[in-house]
Design a protein around this motif. Structure first.
Motif, PDB file in Angstrom:
ATOM      1  N   SER A  16       0.838  -1.200   0.000  1.00  0.00           N
ATOM      2  CA  SER A  16       0.000   0.000   0.000  1.00  0.00           C
ATOM      3  C   SER A  16       0.873   1.251   0.000  1.00  0.00           C
ATOM      4  CB  SER A  16      -0.931   0.001   1.214  1.00  0.00           C
ATOM      5  OG  SER A  16      -0.195   0.207   2.394  1.00  0.00           O
ATOM      6  N   ALA A  72      -5.715  -1.265   4.047  1.00  0.00           N
ATOM      7  CA  ALA A  72      -5.615  -0.963   2.614  1.00  0.00           C
ATOM      8  C   ALA A  72      -6.170  -2.102   1.772  1.00  0.00           C
ATOM      9  CB  ALA A  72      -4.168  -0.681   2.238  1.00  0.00           C
ATOM     10  N   SER A  77      -7.469  -1.239  -2.136  1.00  0.00           N
ATOM     11  CA  SER A  77      -6.379  -0.527  -2.798  1.00  0.00           C
ATOM     12  C   SER A  77      -5.491  -1.465  -3.601  1.00  0.00           C
ATOM     13  CB  SER A  77      -5.515   0.207  -1.772  1.00  0.00           C
ATOM     14  OG  SER A  77      -6.256   1.200  -1.132  1.00  0.00           O
ATOM     15  N   GLU A  85      -0.005  -0.496  -4.789  1.00  0.00           N
ATOM     16  CA  GLU A  85      -0.677   0.788  -4.991  1.00  0.00           C
ATOM     17  C   GLU A  85       0.255   1.817  -5.619  1.00  0.00           C
ATOM     18  OE1 GLU A  85      -3.564   3.750  -2.441  1.00  0.00           O
ATOM     19  OE2 GLU A  85      -2.484   2.165  -1.412  1.00  0.00           O
TER      20      GLU A  85
END
Length: 154
Positions: A16, A72, A77, A85
């Protein structure tokens, strides 16, 4: 050997944007703190100083997983279509069937991947085009209505 463990952790678990921002910086802070102690004390207890360093790094890894990666992942994500990400965009082309590029805590992250379904589509242009078409149709209808009224009057 411990740096290799942290590098592997970064490769596998740091996916993330928040963890990619937090984990390398905190790792660097701990390394700098240990090296300041190592080079400032002539006959220090370096083996004993490694114990809190390793425990703090374990705390860093557990915090990264529980507080940053799990939320996340829950908000979506990361997925199969975008496993990370943020990533490092290289300026040269890569063969698409090759192995993925390196993900390391030492390469700077300069791009963010947004999944195709999460991209914001600018509908204003489409709506404006549709509005113009509708207005043109309305004007044509108004013109035809005016001509039929004139014919009815005559």
């Amino acid at each position: 050997a411990s740096l290799l463990v942290y590098e592997y952790f970064s490769l596998i678990y740091v996916r993330s944007a928040l963890s990619a921002y937090f984990f390398p910086r905190y790792t660097m802070l701990l390394f700098v703190g240990y090296h300041i102690y190592f080079y400032s004390v002539p006959y220090g207890f370096f083996d004993v100083a490694m114990i809190p360093f390793e425990l703090l790094m374990c705390h860093n890894m557990i915090f990264t997983i529980l507080a940053l990666e799990v939320p996340a992942s829950a908000r979506g994500s990361m997925s199969l279509e975008c496993p990370r990400e943020v990533y490092n965009l290289v300026s040269w082309s890569e063969w698409t069937a090759s192995l993925p590029g390196e993900w390391t805590i030492f390469l700077p992250l300069n791009s963010r991947y947004i999944p195709l379904h999460d991209r914001h589509q600018e509908d204003e242009d489409i709506e404006n085009d549709n509005d113009e078409d509708v207005n043109d149709d309305n004007e044509r209808d108004d013109d035809s209505n005016d001509s039929t009224e004139e014919q009815n009057l005559v």
